[in-house]
Design a protein around this motif. Sequence first.
Motif, PDB file in Angstrom:
ATOM      1  N   ILE A 581     -26.927  33.789  17.601  1.00 41.73           N
ATOM      2  CA  ILE A 581     -26.478  34.199  16.265  1.00 41.73           C
ATOM      3  C   ILE A 581     -25.041  34.699  16.375  1.00 41.73           C
ATOM      4  O   ILE A 581     -24.732  35.593  17.170  1.00 41.73           O
ATOM      5  CB  ILE A 581     -27.406  35.277  15.672  1.00 41.73           C
ATOM      6  N   CYS A 586     -22.709  36.184  10.476  1.00 43.61           N
ATOM      7  CA  CYS A 586     -23.975  36.664   9.892  1.00 43.61           C
ATOM      8  C   CYS A 586     -23.708  37.658   8.765  1.00 43.61           C
ATOM      9  O   CYS A 586     -22.966  38.626   8.937  1.00 43.61           O
ATOM     10  CB  CYS A 586     -24.818  37.324  10.980  1.00 43.61           C
ATOM     11  N   GLN A 587     -24.313  37.419   7.616  1.00 41.10           N
ATOM     12  CA  GLN A 587     -24.136  38.301   6.454  1.00 41.10           C
ATOM     13  C   GLN A 587     -25.308  39.279   6.305  1.00 41.10           C
ATOM     14  O   GLN A 587     -25.418  39.969   5.296  1.00 41.10           O
ATOM     15  CB  GLN A 587     -24.030  37.455   5.172  1.00 41.10           C
ATOM     16  N   GLY A 588     -26.224  39.244   7.249  1.00 39.10           N
ATOM     17  CA  GLY A 588     -27.351  40.186   7.219  1.00 39.10           C
ATOM     18  C   GLY A 588     -28.334  39.945   6.095  1.00 39.10           C
ATOM     19  O   GLY A 588     -29.012  40.862   5.633  1.00 39.10           O
ATOM     20  N   CYS A 589     -28.429  38.706   5.622  1.00 40.73           N
ATOM     21  CA  CYS A 589     -29.347  38.423   4.500  1.00 40.73           C
ATOM     22  C   CYS A 589     -30.811  38.528   4.920  1.00 40.73           C
ATOM     23  O   CYS A 589     -31.694  38.618   4.073  1.00 40.73           O
ATOM     24  CB  CYS A 589     -29.066  37.034   3.935  1.00 40.73           C
ATOM     25  N   GLN A 590     -31.100  38.517   6.199  1.00 43.51           N
ATOM     26  CA  GLN A 590     -32.452  38.694   6.764  1.00 43.51           C
ATOM     27  C   GLN A 590     -33.394  37.508   6.534  1.00 43.51           C
ATOM     28  O   GLN A 590     -34.593  37.602   6.805  1.00 43.51           O
ATOM     29  CB  GLN A 590     -33.134  39.962   6.188  1.00 43.51           C
ATOM     30  N   LEU A 591     -32.854  36.412   6.011  1.00 46.53           N
ATOM     31  CA  LEU A 591     -33.752  35.271   5.750  1.00 46.53           C
ATOM     32  C   LEU A 591     -34.444  34.804   7.035  1.00 46.53           C
ATOM     33  O   LEU A 591     -35.632  34.513   7.051  1.00 46.53           O
ATOM     34  CB  LEU A 591     -32.981  34.101   5.125  1.00 46.53           C
ATOM     35  N   CYS A 592     -33.674  34.739   8.127  1.00 50.86           N
ATOM     36  CA  CYS A 592     -34.264  34.262   9.388  1.00 50.86           C
ATOM     37  C   CYS A 592     -35.244  35.293   9.939  1.00 50.86           C
ATOM     38  O   CYS A 592     -36.244  34.939  10.550  1.00 50.86           O
ATOM     39  CB  CYS A 592     -33.166  33.964  10.403  1.00 50.86           C
ATOM     40  N   LEU A 608     -28.850  41.069  14.767  1.00 46.58           N
ATOM     41  CA  LEU A 608     -29.895  40.093  15.099  1.00 46.58           C
ATOM     42  C   LEU A 608     -29.479  39.253  16.305  1.00 46.58           C
ATOM     43  O   LEU A 608     -28.322  38.874  16.446  1.00 46.58           O
ATOM     44  CB  LEU A 608     -30.145  39.181  13.895  1.00 46.58           C
ATOM     45  N   CYS A 625     -30.565  29.433   7.703  1.00 45.18           N
ATOM     46  CA  CYS A 625     -29.400  30.310   7.547  1.00 45.18           C
ATOM     47  C   CYS A 625     -28.406  29.728   6.529  1.00 45.18           C
ATOM     48  O   CYS A 625     -27.885  28.630   6.721  1.00 45.18           O
ATOM     49  CB  CYS A 625     -28.714  30.516   8.893  1.00 45.18           C
ATOM     50  N   PRO A 626     -28.118  30.489   5.442  1.00 42.98           N
ATOM     51  CA  PRO A 626     -27.193  29.969   4.424  1.00 42.98           C
ATOM     52  C   PRO A 626     -25.724  30.101   4.845  1.00 42.98           C
ATOM     53  O   PRO A 626     -24.836  29.595   4.166  1.00 42.98           O
ATOM     54  CB  PRO A 626     -27.492  30.851   3.210  1.00 42.98           C
ATOM     55  N   ASN A 627     -25.482  30.804   5.945  1.00 33.83           N
ATOM     56  CA  ASN A 627     -24.096  31.076   6.343  1.00 33.83           C
ATOM     57  C   ASN A 627     -23.698  30.386   7.643  1.00 33.83           C
ATOM     58  O   ASN A 627     -22.673  30.746   8.240  1.00 33.83           O
ATOM     59  CB  ASN A 627     -23.902  32.593   6.485  1.00 33.83           C
ATOM     60  N   ALA A 629     -24.639  30.821  10.491  1.00 29.73           N
ATOM     61  CA  ALA A 629     -24.375  31.832  11.526  1.00 29.73           C
ATOM     62  C   ALA A 629     -25.165  31.578  12.803  1.00 29.73           C
ATOM     63  O   ALA A 629     -24.887  32.192  13.823  1.00 29.73           O
ATOM     64  CB  ALA A 629     -24.709  33.213  10.972  1.00 29.73           C
ATOM     65  N   ILE A 630     -26.154  30.692  12.714  1.00 30.36           N
ATOM     66  CA  ILE A 630     -26.928  30.389  13.921  1.00 30.36           C
ATOM     67  C   ILE A 630     -26.359  29.110  14.518  1.00 30.36           C
ATOM     68  O   ILE A 630     -26.236  28.090  13.830  1.00 30.36           O
ATOM     69  CB  ILE A 630     -28.429  30.250  13.613  1.00 30.36           C
TER      70      ILE A 630
HETATM   71  S1  SF4 Z   1     -30.179  33.863   8.003  1.00 32.51           S
HETATM   72 FE1  SF4 Z   1     -28.152  33.731   8.930  1.00 32.51          FE
HETATM   73  S2  SF4 Z   1     -26.936  35.150   7.736  1.00 32.51           S
HETATM   74 FE2  SF4 Z   1     -29.055  35.604   7.261  1.00 32.51          FE
HETATM   75  S3  SF4 Z   1     -29.563  37.226   8.707  1.00 32.51           S
HETATM   76 FE3  SF4 Z   1     -30.137  35.305   9.683  1.00 32.51          FE
HETATM   77  S4  SF4 Z   1     -28.363  34.730  10.901  1.00 32.51           S
HETATM   78 FE4  SF4 Z   1     -27.697  36.281   9.472  1.00 32.51          FE
END
Ligand code: SF4
Length: 637
Positions: A581, A586-592, A608, A625-627, A629-630
């Motif tokens: 990650i 990472c925007q910290g949206c917590q989706l993952c 994360l 991940c919408p950003n 970031a992974i």
């Molecule tokens: S889905 Fe992507 S942006 Fe959202 S918390 Fe996980 S790594 Fe970060």
Amino acid sequence: MSEKYIKKGGDGYTRHTQSNISSNAAFGDGNEAIAWAAQDAGVNYVSHYPGSPVNRVVDVLSDAQHSQDYLINHALNEHIAALAVMGASLCGARSLLVMKHVGLNIAADPLNYSAVTKIRGGMVVVVGTDPGARSSTGEEDVHWYAPQFNLPLLEPATVQGVYECVKQAFSYSEQAQMPVLVFVPGRIAYQSSLIQRTPEDLPARSFCFEKDPENLINVGVRAVRNHRQHILRLQQFQHQEQRYSLHFNPQAQFGMVTRGASFGICHEVIESLGLGKQIELLNIELSYPLNIQAFLSFAKNKQKVIVAEDQDGFLETLIKREAFGKVKCEVHGKDIFPIWGELCDAQIRDYLSHEFEIRPGNHVGSVGSVGSSVTDLKIKVDCPERPGSFCEGCPHRSSFYGIDRALQQKNMQKKGGMGIHGIIGGDIGCSSLPPHRTDWLLCMNAGIGISQGIAQLLPDQPLVSTGGEGSFFHGGLISLQSAVENKIKLTHIIFDNRSIAMTGHQDSPTTSGTTDMRKLLQAIGVKHILEVNAFKSSEVTQAIHKAQKIQGVKVIWIRGNCALQPDSEALRRYRERKLFIHNEKCQGCQLCYEKLQCPAIVKQQELLHIDLHRCRRCTACLDVCPNSAIEVDDKVM
Ligand code: SF4
Ligand code: SF4
């Protein structure tokens, strides 16, 4: 005090000492005991549908098949397995049928009529029961099938007893010309002990099918005559055979009667409470048809008898019926112990302590000893209630993520008027395990089945039915064809992970590749088949949206191997790929973390990370991940 054992075919309660362990003794569990007994009885044919707690029996038999002379039929459901075994038995083969308790519902149709055919080779039906529902959707008491089928029922009380009962059941079956049931509860199926094997030196059998319309075309007057003849054969068997054991003090005025797993619990509690002088224990192994003679002589000098058994009180009912007016003692059972859950030592201990006025600490099993009960110990453990999780790299995780996303889309909410969610019809199998993403979890093929009724009544309701490919081939295929015939607007999702993973990764037709799923679906009239990658949740979401706009039956065929059955490509990815990650992105949206809930994604100091020891490199999180970031550090891409 006495330990008097069963009169015929072994005692079911062998105490192993240095002097009685033969070279044929081996350490094994209840599943191995069943398999070894079948081998030692000269089994010729085996069929099954896998299910806990007897899911390993056929694995053990398969592993040894190279050195044994028997055939194995991995049936696609229990109904098929039962009929196949009857066919082999009618040819004179010793045959074994294995399934779990709920499978008996599926096999009930042929088994209802199996006895009138006068099978020729010994046919043994081993059923794994599950009081307490440790590995089932319910704890149905299938004992009542024994009188319904009118078939003998053996209930071993120990692992050694399992071996002896299964082996003996082949002889009983040939002697009485009817299948014999053997019930093995989870508590014994997964228990291990030393098993004394006694292989039989049997001559090789030759097989042939003999035409026998009098028994095999069971209609009209023949149906009634064959039924009567079968009942007479069963009664003869009942009067000839009894398998029981007597323990502790024959002079005691207080008696306990057990069957199956309750024997071991009661025996241990009586010993630990030091009540061997005050109690005599009768364990009944042939519980149907019940030969009441053993009970009548046991009960002669008793003032009170308690039947201690799991579930509905099958044995108590039989005893009260058969012994009515013939004994003077009180007989209790389900007025003391509940009909739900698995009988446990604390219940027996509490009851006997109260009955014999034993105060805690005033017996050999008092606090701190091996025999002490949960209530004695007074230890309270507060376990946090956690939702379960799919394995890391499980294809169902991302599939459900895609389904949830589709059903939560605003346009679908409006149509269905459900407020938050559409309906997800659930089946049984690993896709319905915790975290329980479906809306029901009942029985095989409940996904397609129940969804049909809802879809017909509520045609505008956003709904998808789901089920694994194992369940689809078990009976879902017919259900789906029925939906096609009825022109129901239904979207069915097949989770094809190429394995019957729930019960030990037995092969399904898509594992072997013998079945072309697309052609099969087309052949039953499914016109719209959407094939998607299980690890791409966005593909799943798009497929559901597309399917919802089409009339009739649509199938979304979600493909992705079980994480525990990786193919060579998945293994290569695992070796050569790394995911991480990118914390700046990472925007910290917590989706993952919160929505996908992969256990390999962990939080460390509010950031994360992907734990590469756990990560299976399935890339499902990339798609979520919408950003972006992974990221993947990939030598193979
Ligand atoms: S889905 Fe992507 S942006 Fe959202 S918390 Fe996980 S790594 Fe970060
Ligand atoms: S961290 Fe991502 S790639 Fe690894 S197992 Fe979980 S979902 Fe799959």
